[in-house]
Design an enzyme around this catalytic site. Structure first.
Site, short mmCIF file in Angstrom:
data_model
loop_
_atom_site.label_atom_id
_atom_site.label_comp_id
_atom_site.label_asym_id
_atom_site.label_seq_id
_atom_site.Cartn_x
_atom_site.Cartn_y
_atom_site.Cartn_z
N LYS A 1 24.03 -24.88 -5.57
CA LYS A 1 24.77 -24.95 -4.31
C LYS A 1 26.19 -25.48 -4.40
O LYS A 1 27.04 -25.13 -3.57
CB LYS A 1 23.96 -25.79 -3.32
CG LYS A 1 22.88 -24.98 -2.63
CD LYS A 1 23.29 -24.67 -1.22
CE LYS A 1 22.71 -23.40 -0.72
NZ LYS A 1 23.10 -23.11 0.66
N ASP B 1 19.67 -29.05 3.62
CA ASP B 1 18.29 -29.35 3.26
C ASP B 1 18.30 -30.26 2.04
O ASP B 1 17.28 -30.74 1.60
CB ASP B 1 17.57 -28.06 2.88
CG ASP B 1 18.28 -27.41 1.70
OD1 ASP B 1 17.96 -27.76 0.56
OD2 ASP B 1 19.18 -26.59 1.92
C1 LIG Z 1 17.54 -23.90 -3.84
C2 LIG Z 1 18.06 -23.00 -2.78
N1 LIG Z 1 17.89 -21.69 -2.93
C3 LIG Z 1 18.34 -20.83 -2.00
C4 LIG Z 1 18.96 -21.27 -0.86
C5 LIG Z 1 19.36 -20.27 0.17
O1 LIG Z 1 20.71 -20.21 0.41
P1 LIG Z 1 21.24 -19.65 1.80
O2 LIG Z 1 20.97 -20.68 2.83
O3 LIG Z 1 22.65 -19.39 1.56
O4 LIG Z 1 20.48 -18.41 2.09
C6 LIG Z 1 19.15 -22.63 -0.67
C7 LIG Z 1 19.83 -23.14 0.52
O5 LIG Z 1 20.00 -24.30 0.72
C8 LIG Z 1 18.69 -23.52 -1.65
O6 LIG Z 1 18.83 -24.84 -1.52
#
Ligand SMILES: Cc1ncc(COP(=O)(O)O)c(C=O)c1O
Length: 398
Positions: free
Chosen positions: A77, A120
């Site tokens: 992220k 999150d």
């Molecule tokens: C580990 C992880 N994978 C995928 C995502 C998904 O990203 P997005 O919210 O841009 O769809 C998040 C989002 O916080 C994440 O923390």
């Protein structure tokens, strides 16, 4: 071989146009990657070819990009948050992003800025980390039920961290309100009317991982036929898919957008052809994907270029965590968290499904398929990771 049925709903994208976006192009991705390369310790994260698993699952190749190794932050992220913060500072001090350097920016900054966000865990950790690198402040809001370990990781980076008693989307609104009152700059990975520049930068920042993956696949002399992208608000999926379809062409890549069934706003939007929000607590183990309101910028890319949308139960992610953590033969072990493992989990759930052949056909998977999956996080909640992988929590029903 075991046979068991986990819930995976698959919807074809009836609204596919194949229209690509200049915002999420190779050019934009390369600009973002040039920035990331300037951060001390930058290295592409590994792309593992799980050849034995591919043999078992009946495809040519399974390639897993391991984002747990991203700058020691255990998730992809920061790529978005850091790029957006750098762009904001460049805009404020009239510097071209191509000329950005940490030294110049630190000596140029006249007053500290405060960056606020909702998370999150992973995005907030990235924002807190980037703010610290640049000598700025960060205020991070988290929805109710957030894991203490994720809170602690943010506090450790010197940011203020507040856990609200609201879900993710309501927490975003609270962050906006507080930021307006306090003069903070909001660095949010979702967009709304009048708030698109920062989320665009964030999505462009995510494309660095895809640019690396393409380079790594070129070095292996393979081209992906399939890509599995998990979605929360859909910013990562949109940014990465936008880039990949610019590289390979939208009709040459079978893309699968995967979500937890209790937060499947992109899936529902995909079925309807327009944005559909999901409300409530969205109680899923995939904390990073527990978002009920699609990012409109990401949604546009997904509506135009995604092949299928998938909504699945938590046990699919748990299965993916166990498979990645316990590899076959010489395959590399990947420590993948709940939101990281769900893409691979879908492949595993299809393999063991009583309707395996029909599902493989529906997904266009066969012995010529080269499948790219992104393990977007490691064990960002170690306690829960162990409960799943060691103790069998969210196991196979029955
Ligand atoms: C580990 C992880 N994978 C995928 C995502 C998904 O990203 P997005 O919210 O841009 O769809 C998040 C989002 O916080 C994440 O923390």
């Amino acid at each position: 071989m075991s046979v068991f049925a986990l819930k995976i709903d698959i919807a074809d994208n009836q609204f596919f146009t194949g229209e690509t976006s200049p915002l999420f192009s190779q050019k934009q991705a390369q600009q973002a990657r040039q920035f990331h390369k300037k951060i001390a310790g930058y290295q592409p994260t590994p792309l593992y070819a799980l050849d034995e698993l591919a043999g078992l699952f009946g495809v040519k190749k399974i390639l897993v990009k391991d984002e747990s190794q991203r700058f020691g932050l255990n998730a992809f992220k920061m790529l978005g948050g850091a790029y957006a913060i750098a762009q904001l500072l460049c805009e404020k001090y009239h510097i071209n992003i191509a000329d950005f350097s940490f030294e110049t920016i630190k000596t140029t900054i006249r007053e500290k800025m405060t960056f606020a966000t909702t998370t999150d865990g992973n995005h907030g950790r990235g924002v807190a980390w980037a703010a610290k690198q640049l000598g700025q402040n960060a205020v991070v809001y988290m929805p109710k039920g957030s894991a203490q370990e994720r809170v602690d990781a943010i506090l450790k980076l010197g940011a203020e961290c507040i856990v609200t008693d609201m879900n993710y989307d309501d927490t975003v609104r609270l962050t906006m309100k507080n930021a307006q009152q306090n003069g903070w700059e909001v660095v949010q990975d979702t967009a709304w009317e009048g708030y698109t520049t920062i989320p665009t930068w964030i999505m462009q920042g995510y494309a660095t991982l895809a640019d690396e993956a393409v380079e790594q696949m070129n070095a292996m002399d393979v081209k992906p036929t399939h890509v599995l992208l998990q979605a929360g608000v859909g910013a990562m999926a949109g940014g990465v898919l936008g880039y990949l379809v610019d590289v390979y062409g939208p009709r040459n890549l079978h893309s699968l957008i995967v979500e937890p069934e209790l937060a499947d706003c992109v899936y529902r939007s995909g079925v309807k052809g327009e944005i559909v929000n999901v409300g409530g607590d969205m109680a899923t183990i995939m904390a990073g994907l527990a978002c009920g309101e699609p990012n409109p910028l990401g949604w546009e890319v997904l509506r135009n270029c995604a092949t299928q949308f998938i909504s699945c139960q938590d046990a699919v992610a748990a299965l993916g965590m166990r498979v990645l953590g316990n590899p076959l033969g010489n395959d590399h072990r990947v420590v993948s968290g709940e939101s990281g493992a769900v893409g691979l989990g879908v492949l595993a759930a299809v393999h063991y499904h009583p309707q395996r052949d029909a599902l493989m056909k529906k997904l266009g998977l066969d012995s010529d398929s080269v499948v790219l999956a992104i393990s977007t996080e490691g064990d960002t909640d170690v306690k829960h990771y162990r409960e799943v992988v060691w103790e069998g929590k969210h196991g196979i029903p029955g």
